[in-house]
Design a protein around this motif. Structure first.
Motif, PDB file in Angstrom:
ATOM      1  N   PRO A  25       0.797  -1.228   0.000  1.00 38.76           N
ATOM      2  CA  PRO A  25       0.000   0.000   0.000  1.00 38.76           C
ATOM      3  C   PRO A  25       0.827   1.274   0.000  1.00 38.76           C
ATOM      4  O   PRO A  25       0.304   2.371   0.178  1.00 38.76           O
ATOM      5  CB  PRO A  25      -0.786  -0.115   1.310  1.00 38.76           C
ATOM      6  CG  PRO A  25       0.144  -0.845   2.218  1.00 38.76           C
ATOM      7  CD  PRO A  25       0.946  -1.783   1.351  1.00 38.76           C
ATOM      8  N   SER A  26       2.136   1.135  -0.195  1.00 39.81           N
ATOM      9  CA  SER A  26       3.018   2.289  -0.008  1.00 39.81           C
ATOM     10  C   SER A  26       2.736   3.397  -1.011  1.00 39.81           C
ATOM     11  O   SER A  26       2.793   4.581  -0.670  1.00 39.81           O
ATOM     12  CB  SER A  26       4.476   1.849  -0.120  1.00 39.81           C
ATOM     13  OG  SER A  26       4.720   1.272  -1.395  1.00 39.81           O
ATOM     14  N   ASN A  28       4.619  -3.192   7.684  1.00 42.90           N
ATOM     15  CA  ASN A  28       4.697  -3.802   6.363  1.00 42.90           C
ATOM     16  C   ASN A  28       6.070  -3.517   5.761  1.00 42.90           C
ATOM     17  O   ASN A  28       6.424  -2.360   5.511  1.00 42.90           O
ATOM     18  CB  ASN A  28       3.597  -3.228   5.465  1.00 42.90           C
ATOM     19  CG  ASN A  28       3.443  -4.014   4.179  1.00 42.90           C
ATOM     20  OD1 ASN A  28       4.374  -4.656   3.702  1.00 42.90           O
ATOM     21  ND2 ASN A  28       2.254  -3.969   3.614  1.00 42.90           N
ATOM     22  N   PRO A  29       6.886  -4.552   5.501  1.00 46.16           N
ATOM     23  CA  PRO A  29       8.220  -4.289   4.928  1.00 46.16           C
ATOM     24  C   PRO A  29       8.165  -3.552   3.599  1.00 46.16           C
ATOM     25  O   PRO A  29       9.089  -2.807   3.272  1.00 46.16           O
ATOM     26  CB  PRO A  29       8.812  -5.699   4.769  1.00 46.16           C
ATOM     27  CG  PRO A  29       8.041  -6.562   5.712  1.00 46.16           C
ATOM     28  CD  PRO A  29       6.668  -5.986   5.762  1.00 46.16           C
ATOM     29  N   ALA A  30       7.079  -3.760   2.838  1.00 41.72           N
ATOM     30  CA  ALA A  30       6.986  -3.097   1.537  1.00 41.72           C
ATOM     31  C   ALA A  30       6.855  -1.587   1.664  1.00 41.72           C
ATOM     32  O   ALA A  30       7.057  -0.866   0.676  1.00 41.72           O
ATOM     33  CB  ALA A  30       5.800  -3.659   0.750  1.00 41.72           C
ATOM     34  N   CYS A  31       6.522  -1.107   2.840  1.00 43.57           N
ATOM     35  CA  CYS A  31       6.322   0.334   3.036  1.00 43.57           C
ATOM     36  C   CYS A  31       7.561   1.045   3.567  1.00 43.57           C
ATOM     37  O   CYS A  31       7.531   2.279   3.715  1.00 43.57           O
ATOM     38  CB  CYS A  31       5.156   0.583   4.000  1.00 43.57           C
ATOM     39  SG  CYS A  31       3.558   0.008   3.393  1.00 43.57           S
ATOM     40  N   LEU A  32       8.621   0.282   3.895  1.00 52.00           N
ATOM     41  CA  LEU A  32       9.776   0.902   4.543  1.00 52.00           C
ATOM     42  C   LEU A  32      10.404   1.978   3.661  1.00 52.00           C
ATOM     43  O   LEU A  32      10.663   3.102   4.115  1.00 52.00           O
ATOM     44  CB  LEU A  32      10.810  -0.176   4.893  1.00 52.00           C
ATOM     45  CG  LEU A  32      12.112   0.342   5.510  1.00 52.00           C
ATOM     46  CD1 LEU A  32      11.836   1.045   6.831  1.00 52.00           C
ATOM     47  CD2 LEU A  32      13.097  -0.806   5.708  1.00 52.00           C
ATOM     48  N   TYR A  43       9.801  11.045   4.011  1.00 52.31           N
ATOM     49  CA  TYR A  43      10.077  11.610   5.345  1.00 52.31           C
ATOM     50  C   TYR A  43       8.976  11.218   6.330  1.00 52.31           C
ATOM     51  O   TYR A  43       8.680  11.950   7.281  1.00 52.31           O
ATOM     52  CB  TYR A  43      10.220  13.128   5.290  1.00 52.31           C
ATOM     53  CG  TYR A  43      11.383  13.604   4.459  1.00 52.31           C
ATOM     54  CD1 TYR A  43      12.642  13.770   5.015  1.00 52.31           C
ATOM     55  CD2 TYR A  43      11.226  13.877   3.098  1.00 52.31           C
ATOM     56  CE1 TYR A  43      13.720  14.191   4.245  1.00 52.31           C
ATOM     57  CE2 TYR A  43      12.289  14.304   2.320  1.00 52.31           C
ATOM     58  CZ  TYR A  43      13.535  14.454   2.893  1.00 52.31           C
ATOM     59  OH  TYR A  43      14.592  14.879   2.131  1.00 52.31           O
ATOM     60  N   GLY A  44       8.359  10.045   6.089  1.00 51.58           N
ATOM     61  CA  GLY A  44       7.266   9.613   6.958  1.00 51.58           C
ATOM     62  C   GLY A  44       7.707   9.326   8.368  1.00 51.58           C
ATOM     63  O   GLY A  44       7.004   9.665   9.333  1.00 51.58           O
ATOM     64  N   ALA A  45       8.865   8.677   8.536  1.00 48.02           N
ATOM     65  CA  ALA A  45       9.336   8.391   9.890  1.00 48.02           C
ATOM     66  C   ALA A  45       9.622   9.675  10.654  1.00 48.02           C
ATOM     67  O   ALA A  45       9.294   9.811  11.847  1.00 48.02           O
ATOM     68  CB  ALA A  45      10.586   7.517   9.824  1.00 48.02           C
ATOM     69  N   ALA A  46      10.262  10.646   9.986  1.00 50.11           N
ATOM     70  CA  ALA A  46      10.527  11.930  10.639  1.00 50.11           C
ATOM     71  C   ALA A  46       9.229  12.636  10.987  1.00 50.11           C
ATOM     72  O   ALA A  46       9.119  13.287  12.039  1.00 50.11           O
ATOM     73  CB  ALA A  46      11.387  12.809   9.722  1.00 50.11           C
ATOM     74  N   LEU A  47       8.220  12.502  10.102  1.00 50.46           N
ATOM     75  CA  LEU A  47       6.924  13.128  10.378  1.00 50.46           C
ATOM     76  C   LEU A  47       6.247  12.483  11.576  1.00 50.46           C
ATOM     77  O   LEU A  47       5.662  13.176  12.425  1.00 50.46           O
ATOM     78  CB  LEU A  47       6.042  13.018   9.133  1.00 50.46           C
ATOM     79  CG  LEU A  47       4.688  13.723   9.200  1.00 50.46           C
ATOM     80  CD1 LEU A  47       4.885  15.230   9.276  1.00 50.46           C
ATOM     81  CD2 LEU A  47       3.837  13.363   7.991  1.00 50.46           C
ATOM     82  N   LEU A  48       6.304  11.159  11.672  1.00 48.96           N
ATOM     83  CA  LEU A  48       5.720  10.477  12.834  1.00 48.96           C
ATOM     84  C   LEU A  48       6.373  10.952  14.123  1.00 48.96           C
ATOM     85  O   LEU A  48       5.683  11.214  15.122  1.00 48.96           O
ATOM     86  CB  LEU A  48       5.898   8.959  12.682  1.00 48.96           C
ATOM     87  CG  LEU A  48       5.098   8.257  11.579  1.00 48.96           C
ATOM     88  CD1 LEU A  48       5.481   6.789  11.509  1.00 48.96           C
ATOM     89  CD2 LEU A  48       3.604   8.402  11.807  1.00 48.96           C
ATOM     90  N   ARG A  49       7.692  11.052  14.124  1.00 46.32           N
ATOM     91  CA  ARG A  49       8.380  11.489  15.349  1.00 46.32           C
ATOM     92  C   ARG A  49       8.049  12.932  15.682  1.00 46.32           C
ATOM     93  O   ARG A  49       7.755  13.268  16.838  1.00 46.32           O
ATOM     94  CB  ARG A  49       9.890  11.308  15.173  1.00 46.32           C
ATOM     95  CG  ARG A  49      10.686  11.838  16.347  1.00 46.32           C
ATOM     96  CD  ARG A  49      12.159  11.544  16.222  1.00 46.32           C
ATOM     97  NE  ARG A  49      12.929  12.359  17.143  1.00 46.32           N
ATOM     98  CZ  ARG A  49      13.115  12.087  18.433  1.00 46.32           C
ATOM     99  NH1 ARG A  49      12.576  10.998  18.945  1.00 46.32           N
ATOM    100  NH2 ARG A  49      13.833  12.883  19.202  1.00 46.32           N
ATOM    101  N   GLN A 109      11.637  -3.254  11.032  1.00 50.26           N
ATOM    102  CA  GLN A 109      11.755  -3.456   9.593  1.00 50.26           C
ATOM    103  C   GLN A 109      13.132  -3.023   9.088  1.00 50.26           C
ATOM    104  O   GLN A 109      13.737  -3.692   8.247  1.00 50.26           O
ATOM    105  CB  GLN A 109      10.669  -2.668   8.851  1.00 50.26           C
ATOM    106  CG  GLN A 109       9.251  -2.973   9.296  1.00 50.26           C
ATOM    107  CD  GLN A 109       8.908  -4.442   9.175  1.00 50.26           C
ATOM    108  OE1 GLN A 109       9.327  -5.097   8.220  1.00 50.26           O
ATOM    109  NE2 GLN A 109       8.177  -4.963  10.151  1.00 50.26           N
ATOM    110  N   ALA A 110      13.647  -1.901   9.600  1.00 53.68           N
ATOM    111  CA  ALA A 110      14.924  -1.380   9.104  1.00 53.68           C
ATOM    112  C   ALA A 110      16.090  -2.272   9.470  1.00 53.68           C
ATOM    113  O   ALA A 110      17.073  -2.371   8.713  1.00 53.68           O
ATOM    114  CB  ALA A 110      15.148   0.028   9.663  1.00 53.68           C
ATOM    115  N   GLU A 111      16.027  -2.924  10.624  1.00 53.03           N
ATOM    116  CA  GLU A 111      17.151  -3.741  11.068  1.00 53.03           C
ATOM    117  C   GLU A 111      17.049  -5.192  10.622  1.00 53.03           C
ATOM    118  O   GLU A 111      17.923  -6.005  10.955  1.00 53.03           O
ATOM    119  CB  GLU A 111      17.261  -3.654  12.593  1.00 53.03           C
ATOM    120  CG  GLU A 111      17.621  -2.249  13.062  1.00 53.03           C
ATOM    121  CD  GLU A 111      17.690  -2.135  14.571  1.00 53.03           C
ATOM    122  OE1 GLU A 111      17.272  -3.088  15.258  1.00 53.03           O
ATOM    123  OE2 GLU A 111      18.165  -1.097  15.075  1.00 53.03           O
ATOM    124  N   SER A 112      16.003  -5.511   9.879  1.00 50.42           N
ATOM    125  CA  SER A 112      15.903  -6.850   9.299  1.00 50.42           C
ATOM    126  C   SER A 112      16.819  -6.928   8.086  1.00 50.42           C
ATOM    127  O   SER A 112      17.248  -5.905   7.536  1.00 50.42           O
ATOM    128  CB  SER A 112      14.465  -7.142   8.901  1.00 50.42           C
ATOM    129  OG  SER A 112      14.072  -6.299   7.824  1.00 50.42           O
TER     130      SER A 112
END
Length: 940
Positions: free
Chosen positions: A543-544, A581-585, A592-598, A637-640
């Motif tokens: 769904p990314s 979901n790994p497909a969304c990483l 910048y989704g991770a930065a936005l979440l934080r 997901q990032a460290e997998s």
């Protein structure tokens, strides 16, 4: 040509006298009817053709009291109704003209004493009289004052009796016309219903063959449909089916227009009875055909009838089979493309098209006819914002239509849905339970107060297996709540590696013996349909492309943090599903989704809060817990192995924008030292991020994200540093040291000065040659060397103001920390460039006084980077171009205890101060992040 001889009927008084006499209220009232029929007929004909038709004639007739005897005459006729009906319809004239031709020619002589063989029989004469009297009454009732007078005089009852007893087409026509005119008054309309006229009019529809009579009856029924109660009464008494049958018989154009106008009135707020009768009468096919009628009035009325019928679920499948979907879509498309069409003209069609989405057969027709594109156009149109909730609820019907969902996603539905989550509620009219989907027509629930959104989607919930039937929907549920379906097996909630917040845990599904699993109860507000569609999109394998984008994430986060009450758990599950979901990483990194979440959840800074602070509901602890859980999901997901490969590929082989986004995001989602050190330090991710600071920002919050990312990276590099990180500059240097220069300034200096420095302003400052010569190589060469100044008692110092010279003289005489360095420094808020501080620093470097430079820089930092200084001061200090001050600015900006907003504002100031010369800023930030002194060797 000679003038026509006047006749008695030219006088209104004569005609009224004849009418009064025939009614039994005046002279001659007791005479036999047969002897009075001829003069009465002439009087009625004159009233009909001359007096009432003349300008102001109706008003004069009413003012002269003509309505009372006219109604009395009708009462007599009503009493004689059985005799009139026994004569049969064939002997009655069908118009006033035929009645006039049947009457004797006007004559001034007395009426004959008995009927001649050529004179019509008494029942026929009575019908002629009744025909004329009804025509006069119908004409009079075109004016409001006459309608009120007729109602006051009780004229409705006789009309209903005549309608019941006299089945002649002409009489029925005149009576229906009079009743139709009277029905234009709401009070009279109610009396006509109460008098039982509706069944008689319905009977006339099936018995009458004359088009004129049918038009009058149809018009009367149309006027009687003046309120929802009266429309329902008409439908329940069977008024709709004969209208539909007449329409199906392809009548003449005039009758067709009358029929569609009547059906339009009867179908307003379409009741179940109305829809059933119209369908049973075979009216759907003709209505669809008439939608392309060449006459505009017929065409527009027909289209509105079709739109009204869509309010009843039982008729929508048949309407779709008849071609109604294509007709309504085409008309809505035409009106939206017309520049003169107002939004009000589109509203019933939008409502109808949305209702058609509730049945599978109509959804297929709508999809094939381009309806999805039309609905998406409505969602994009800000002028149609009042209909947006209705359109989104309609699109829920396509929830498991994979082809339609793919088309909607390609058309950009997801960001529009995200924007709907926090939009203003439209003026949506709630639908009744009859509007529910007819895919399961056996559904019948007791009448009770239910929310519109629950009523409209209840049938769909049953059809999709979320409940086996109405019995699975508890009657104790709140009207504002709706069952939430459990996710399909392939989209089960992913397990979080860390315990998630309580508000993210999905309630367990309870199984009741003998009933299907009912999902846990969840809030179902106006955002429910949009969240349901977004949840469906989030269950796709990848769904990314649709959901992990800036607009979609902003919409979801704005809803989660801005909802007036607790947000729907479905929104929280969508975010959890995406982050797991790994497909969304890669999409989270690129956007910048991770930065936005934080920033939004953990730090409490939304895009609208930057740079000005906004106000939102205070649930910061819940939001922080949610944000940390979502970032933890991304960390997993990032460290997998897959995530390591994806991040490495982005950083090394991605586009320049992707590489910068990856470097910025890594400190948020990587906790393994081996991973972030290799990507950020060994492979140049950190320098890549720093070099991007002075380029155009790829995201509105880029500098905020960058400041937060650098601060997080500094914490990863130096994890042992306590949160109480020492400030960049000592806040308190202790008590000032004794001043060694002040004794030279008194009236009796000790020791006496043997030298004076002359400033450009003419000011002479005392000094000791020996002390000054030993302070720096510059003054040693100047005062003790071979220069002429060595022999002078008054040595000029060029380009030096008194404020800048003051700390230099103190430093030359051994003062360290006496406070003289604070003198030339302006207070916070005032520019440092061009000030005495910049001049003193320049002079200290020119005179080779490194100790004074350091003392001045510490003083600048203490004033401008201390408790009284703010983020705006950081850029001012950096503009001085001093490496040590640049390091102070970087430490102030990235300090662990610094407020995130102040940190970001300080970085903005630093970037603005650096301009195109990014080298000093990059080196200063790099040194602080790596925890080394400025100038020391750092990783390349």
């Amino acid at each position: 040509m000679a003038a026509a001889k006047p006749t008695p009927t030219d006088s209104l008084s004569f005609c009224l006298a004849q009418l009064t006499a025939a009614a039994g209220e005046g002279v001659g009232g007791g005479k036999d009817t047969a002897t009075n029929e001829t003069p009465l007929g002439r009087a009625l004909l004159a009233l009909r053709t001359r007096h009432v038709k003349a300008a102001g004639g109706i008003e004069r007739f009413r003012a002269r009291g003509g309505l009372r005897p006219l109604l009395a005459l009708l009462r007599r006729a009503a009493a004689a109704g059985p005799a009139l009906s026994q004569a049969g319809p064939g002997s009655a004239p069908s118009s006033v003209e035929s009645a006039a031709s049947a009457a004797p020619a006007p004559s001034s002589g007395p009426a004959p004493s008995a009927a001649s063989p050529s004179t019509p029989s008494p029942p026929a004469r009575l019908r002629k009289t009744l025909d004329l009297a009804l025509s006069i009454l119908a004409n009079c009732c075109t004016e409001g004052a006459c309608r009120a007078e007729v109602r006051r005089l009780g004229g409705i009852g006789p009309l209903v009796t005549i309608l019941q007893c006299v089945k002649t087409d002409s009489i029925q026509n005149r009576t229906a016309r009079a009743l139709g005119n009277l029905a234009m008054e709401p009070e009279s309309c109610g009396d006509i219903h109460s008098a039982g006229a509706v069944p008689l009019l319905v009977e006339s529809l099936t018995a009458c063959q004359d088009s004129q009579c049918l038009q009058s009856v149809v018009r009367a029924l149309r006027n009687l449909a003046d309120s929802p109660q009266h429309r329902l009464a008409l439908a329940q008494q069977g008024a709709v089916r004969p209208l539909a049958e007449l329409l199906a018989a392809a009548p003449d154009p005039a009758l067709t227009l009358a029929l569609v106008r009547a059906l339009l009135e009867l179908s307003r707020g379409c009741s179940r009875a109305c829809a059933e009768q119209l369908s049973l009468g075979g009216g759907l096919g003709p209505l669809v055909s008439l939608a392309s009628h060449p006459k505009r009035a017929v065409r527009e009325a027909t289209i509105l009838i079709l739109a009204n019928l869509c309010a009843q679920g039982l008729v929508r499948p048949a309407l779709g089979n008849a071609g109604g979907v294509e007709v309504l879509l085409g008309e809505l498309r035409r009106r939206r493309g017309s520049t003169g069409a107002s939004p009000a003209s589109q509203q019933p069609l939008v409502r109808a098209v949305c209702l058609l989405c509730r049945e599978a057969i109509n959804r297929a027709r709508l999809r094939d006819a381009g309806g999805l594109e039309l609905l998406m156009g409505l969602l994009r149109d800000p002028r149609a914002s009042a209909w947006h909730p209705r359109v989104v609820a309609a699109l829920v019907g396509f929830l498991y239509d994979t082809g339609a969902l793919g088309r909607l996603q390609a058309l950009g539905l997801v960001p529009l849905l995200a924007g709907q989550l926090c939009g203003e509620a439209g003026d949506e009219e709630e639908e009744g339970r009859e509007a529910a989907s007819w895919d399961f027509p056996e559904e019948r629930t007791p009448e009770r107060a239910e929310a519109g959104s629950f009523r409209s989607l209840r049938s769909w919930l049953i059809s999709e297996g979320y409940a086996a039937g109405p019995g699975d929907i508890s009657p104790d549920w709140s009207p504002e709540r709706c069952p939430q379906p459990p996710p399909p097996p392939e989209a089960a909630e992913p397990a979080s590696p860390a315990p998630g917040p309580t508000l993210l845990r999905t309630p367990r599904t309870l199984r009741t013996p003998g009933r299907s699993p009912a999902a846990a109860e969840e809030p179902w507000g106006r955002e429910g349909p949009a969240l349901l569609l977004l949840s469906r999109f989030s269950q796709a394998p990848d769904p990314s492309g649709a959901l992990v984008t800036g607009p979609a994430l902003c919409g979801l986060l704005a809803y989660v943090t801005g909802a007036p009450g607790p947000p729907s758990p479905r929104a929280l599950r969508i975010l959890a599903r995406l982050t797991c979901n790994p497909a969304c990483l890669e999409a989270f990194v690129r956007s910048y989704g991770a930065a936005l979440l934080r920033a939004w959840l953990v730090l409490g800074v939304a895009p609208d809060d930057w740079p000005e602070l906004g106000t939102r509901p205070d649930r910061s602890s819940q939001h922080r817990e949610l944000g940390e859980m979502l970032l933890q999901n991304l960390t997993v997901q990032a460290e997998s192995p897959f995530g390591v490969g994806a991040l490495t590929h982005l950083l090394l082989s991605g586009s320049p924008e992707d590489r910068v986004a990856c470097a910025l995001t890594l400190p948020f989602i990587c906790r393994k030292p081996s991973l972030w050190r290799r990507l950020l330090l060994d492979q140049g991710g950190l320098r890549l991020l720093l070099s991007a600071l002075t380029r155009p920002a790829p995201h509105p919050l880029f500098l905020f994200f960058a400041a937060d990312s650098l601060s997080c990276l500094q914490g990863l590099v130096s994890p042992t540093v306590s949160p109480a990180f020492p400030p960049a500059v000592p806040l308190d240097l202790g008590p000032p040291s004794p001043c060694l220069y002040e004794p030279l300034l008194g009236p009796a200096p000790i020791p006496a000065p043997d030298l004076h420095f002359l400033l450009d302003s003419g000011l002479q400052l005392p000094a000791q040659r020996a002390a000054s010569a030993t302070a720096s190589p510059f003054f040693r060469a100047l005062l003790a060397g071979s220069f002429a100044e060595a022999q002078m008692d008054l040595v000029p110092l060029r380009g030096l103001s008194p404020s800048a010279a003051w700390p230099i003289l103190h430093h030359l005489h051994g003062c360290r920390g006496c406070g003289a360095a604070l003198g030339p420094i302006p207070p916070p808020g005032q520019p440092l460039l061009g000030s005495g501080a910049e001049e003193a620093l320049e002079a200290a470097g020119r005179f080779l006084l490194p100790g004074l430079e350091e003392e001045l820089e510490e003083a600048v930092g203490r004033i401008h980077l201390g408790p009284q200084g703010g983020p705006e001061s950081v850029g001012e200090v950096f503009r001085l171009g001093r490496p040590r001050l640049a390091a102070h600015c970087a430490r102030w900006t990235l300090g662990p205890g610094q407020c995130p907003r102040k940190r970001a504002l300080a970085l903005v100031g630093l970037v603005e101060a650096a301009g195109e010369e990014a080298g000093p800023l990059t080196e200063a930030l790099l040194a602080v992040v790596m925890g080394v002194e400025l100038g020391a060797k750092v990783p390349p």
